[in-house]
Scaffold this motif. Structure first.
Motif, PDB file in Angstrom:
ATOM      1  N   MET A 206       5.172  25.067  58.132  1.00 45.85           N
ATOM      2  CA  MET A 206       5.229  26.498  57.836  1.00 45.85           C
ATOM      3  C   MET A 206       6.319  26.777  56.812  1.00 45.85           C
ATOM      4  O   MET A 206       7.168  25.923  56.526  1.00 45.85           O
ATOM      5  N   ASN A 207       6.301  27.985  56.265  1.00 46.80           N
ATOM      6  CA  ASN A 207       7.389  28.525  55.439  1.00 46.80           C
ATOM      7  C   ASN A 207       7.859  29.789  56.135  1.00 46.80           C
ATOM      8  O   ASN A 207       7.283  30.859  55.934  1.00 46.80           O
ATOM      9  N   SER A 208       8.914  29.682  56.927  1.00 47.37           N
ATOM     10  CA  SER A 208       9.225  30.769  57.853  1.00 47.37           C
ATOM     11  C   SER A 208      10.703  31.140  57.850  1.00 47.37           C
ATOM     12  O   SER A 208      11.522  30.500  58.530  1.00 47.37           O
ATOM     13  N   PRO A 209      11.097  32.188  57.110  1.00 43.82           N
ATOM     14  CA  PRO A 209      12.449  32.740  57.254  1.00 43.82           C
ATOM     15  C   PRO A 209      12.588  33.443  58.604  1.00 43.82           C
ATOM     16  O   PRO A 209      11.641  34.057  59.096  1.00 43.82           O
ATOM     17  N   ILE A 210      13.782  33.351  59.201  1.00 41.76           N
ATOM     18  CA  ILE A 210      14.049  34.001  60.481  1.00 41.76           C
ATOM     19  C   ILE A 210      15.410  34.675  60.419  1.00 41.76           C
ATOM     20  O   ILE A 210      16.341  34.169  59.795  1.00 41.76           O
ATOM     21  N   GLY A 227      13.893  39.890  62.652  1.00 35.03           N
ATOM     22  CA  GLY A 227      12.716  39.795  61.804  1.00 35.03           C
ATOM     23  C   GLY A 227      12.315  38.330  61.689  1.00 35.03           C
ATOM     24  O   GLY A 227      13.165  37.472  61.420  1.00 35.03           O
ATOM     25  N   TYR A 228      11.038  38.041  61.932  1.00 33.04           N
ATOM     26  CA  TYR A 228      10.512  36.668  61.888  1.00 33.04           C
ATOM     27  C   TYR A 228       9.259  36.670  61.021  1.00 33.04           C
ATOM     28  O   TYR A 228       8.296  37.382  61.303  1.00 33.04           O
ATOM     29  N   TRP A 229       9.276  35.852  59.963  1.00 35.06           N
ATOM     30  CA  TRP A 229       8.174  35.801  59.007  1.00 35.06           C
ATOM     31  C   TRP A 229       7.531  34.416  59.092  1.00 35.06           C
ATOM     32  O   TRP A 229       8.005  33.465  58.454  1.00 35.06           O
ATOM     33  N   ALA A 272       2.432  42.332  62.187  1.00 36.35           N
ATOM     34  CA  ALA A 272       1.311  42.474  61.253  1.00 36.35           C
ATOM     35  C   ALA A 272       1.004  41.111  60.650  1.00 36.35           C
ATOM     36  O   ALA A 272       1.763  40.151  60.810  1.00 36.35           O
ATOM     37  N   ASP A 273      -0.135  41.046  59.969  1.00 39.39           N
ATOM     38  CA  ASP A 273      -0.515  39.794  59.317  1.00 39.39           C
ATOM     39  C   ASP A 273       0.484  39.453  58.225  1.00 39.39           C
ATOM     40  O   ASP A 273       1.186  40.309  57.680  1.00 39.39           O
ATOM     41  N   TYR A 274       0.518  38.155  57.862  1.00 41.61           N
ATOM     42  CA  TYR A 274       1.486  37.672  56.879  1.00 41.61           C
ATOM     43  C   TYR A 274       0.952  36.389  56.263  1.00 41.61           C
ATOM     44  O   TYR A 274       0.151  35.673  56.874  1.00 41.61           O
ATOM     45  N   GLY A 275       1.401  36.094  55.065  1.00 36.63           N
ATOM     46  CA  GLY A 275       1.039  34.843  54.414  1.00 36.63           C
ATOM     47  C   GLY A 275      -0.452  34.689  54.228  1.00 36.63           C
ATOM     48  O   GLY A 275      -1.130  35.589  53.711  1.00 36.63           O
ATOM     49  N   ASP A 276      -0.998  33.561  54.683  1.00 38.38           N
ATOM     50  CA  ASP A 276      -2.412  33.236  54.480  1.00 38.38           C
ATOM     51  C   ASP A 276      -3.304  33.675  55.634  1.00 38.38           C
ATOM     52  O   ASP A 276      -4.458  33.232  55.724  1.00 38.38           O
TER      53      ASP A 276
END
Length: 425
Positions: A206-210, A227-229, A272-276
């Motif tokens: 994954m590519n996930s900033p936290i 915030g978790y992406w 909400a949705d994110y990325g792909d």
């Protein structure tokens, strides 16, 4: 059948012997001190050590219905974690840890052993490099950790290690932890997750900033913003990509009436949705708890609701999910709702917990009532009980029970039993 009985008896033997040794003989303080001295590098400044955690568990899973009408599962497993923590040298410190789970009895579906005729017990017979990190402490009030590491935020609902399972989840990541001395009581956790090593000993990229900000509000509790992406890279996981934001306040009040403390939690999250992620959605979560603690007894009532969009015309089958959370700790220990149903879930529950002095004995009981997020669809009800007995800092015994009952054809009556013995240094 005699052969099967012999096998079961033999597989239970290690746990039974360990349990008897802990419960039947007093733990000698001098022996424990000798082990501590042997594993710690006192001559290097008392900050390097050999780490060891041995956990034996018997788990029984009995379900009335399910895919293929699963047979009752029995898992006798022994998990070892063995790590080496270096002394701090020029503000650097390193840690490496092996983790291996050995199945003494494998009459269960681990999802990796091909035994699909049994109920699932998610403890595969696997070995792995569980942690391998380098930390730098040269920046004032800050620790920077790079590599495969354990990450736990708040109550582990969103970012956790799934510590209940024998093989935990760790992260290939960079994590900055800063305890701000200018704004007293503020802790900042900021990082990036490149991949997760799951409880099945698989890798999810994954590519996930936290980001997690925790501010201590006097003696009343902690105010937390996060915030978790989560942006998964493998196509089969695109549907789990999400962005989540939230606020949380929880804690315990100062004493009143000399012995009584109020305990409380209030939390709101949106996702909400994110990325792909091919789905377009937005859902919310609320988490409310209130109770009181006195004479080592805590009583509380709570509701946690994760919304879902359902399915049908003009709707996406999507619900609020927590794929990196320690989900066993939420919505019942029978693990029927590790993935939120499409119609969401409303969990109304009450908890009673008794702790002896120094937490040497902890008795817990929980009752759950599960419905969809509107309260119109009944999923089922569940009773959970556990008894944890600690022998000092290093030894413990646990008995745990979960019983889920339902009249909803989409679910099944489920009973799970655990007996566990742990030694850790």
């Amino acid at each position: 059948m005699p052969k099967q009985t012999t096998r079961l008896s033999a597989s239970l033997a290690p746990g039974a012997l360990l349990s008897m040794s802990l419960a039947g003989m007093p733990v000698q303080a001098d022996f424990t001190k000798e082990v501590e001295d042997a594993l710690n590098f006192y001559h290097y400044g008392n900050n390097g050590a050999v780490k060891m955690d041995l956990n034996y568990r018997w788990e029984n899973a009995d379900q009335d219905r399910g895919a293929g009408n699963p047979k009752t599962a029995n898992a006798n497993t022994a998990r070892l974690r063995l790590g080496l923590l270096s002394p701090t040298f020029y503000n650097f410190q390193a840690f490496a840890e092996y983790e291996g789970n050995y199945a003494l009895q494998e009459d269960y579906n681990s999802t990796r052993n091909g035994r699909t005729g049994y109920s699932v017990i998610a403890d595969p017979d696997m070995s792995e490099l569980n942690q391998f990190w380098l930390a730098y402490k040269g920046i004032p009030d800050t620790v920077v950790t790079v590599g495969r590491q354990r990450i736990k935020f708040d109550d582990d609902r969103f970012i956790g290690n799934v510590g209940w399972r024998q093989m935990e989840m760790t992260y290939d990541s960079v994590l900055f932890t800063h305890k701000n001395q200018t704004i007293f009581g503020l802790t900042v956790n900021a990082g990036y997750i490149d991949s997760a090593r799951t409880i099945f000993s698989t890798k999810e990229s994954m590519n996930s900033p936290i980001l997690n900000l925790n501010y201590k509000v006097g003696d009343w509790g902690n105010l937390i913003g996060y915030g978790y992406w989560l942006d998964y890279r493998e196509p089969e996981n695109f549907g789990k990509s999400s962005q989540t934001y939230g606020l949380r306040f929880d804690g315990k009040s100062p004493q009143f009436f000399d012995r009584v403390n109020a305990v409380y939690t209030a939390e709101w999250s949106t996702q909400a949705d994110y990325g792909d992620n091919p789905n377009s959605y937005q859902v919310d979560r609320i988490n409310l708890m209130a109770g009181a603690s006195a004479y080592n007894l805590t009583l509380s009532a709570a509701v946690e609701q994760l919304n879902g969009l359902g399915s049908g015309a003009g709707k996406t089958t999507k619900a609020f999910q927590t794929p990196l959370g320690t989900n066993h700790a939420f919505q019942g220990w029978a693990d029927l709702f590790l993935v939120t149903p499409k119609d969401g879930i409303r969990d109304v529950f009450a908890t009673a917990s008794y702790k002896m002095m120094n937490d040497s004995l902890i008795i817990t009981g929980v009752y759950h009532d599960f419905k969809d997020d509107t309260g119109s669809i009944q999923y089922g009800k569940e009773w959970d009980f556990s008894v944890l007995k600690k022998f000092g800092k290093h030894y413990s015994l646990l008995a745990k029970y979960a019983n889920f009952n339902t009249d909803n054809a989409a679910y099944t009556d489920t009973q799970r039993i655990w007996l566990q013995a742990n030694v850790n240094f």
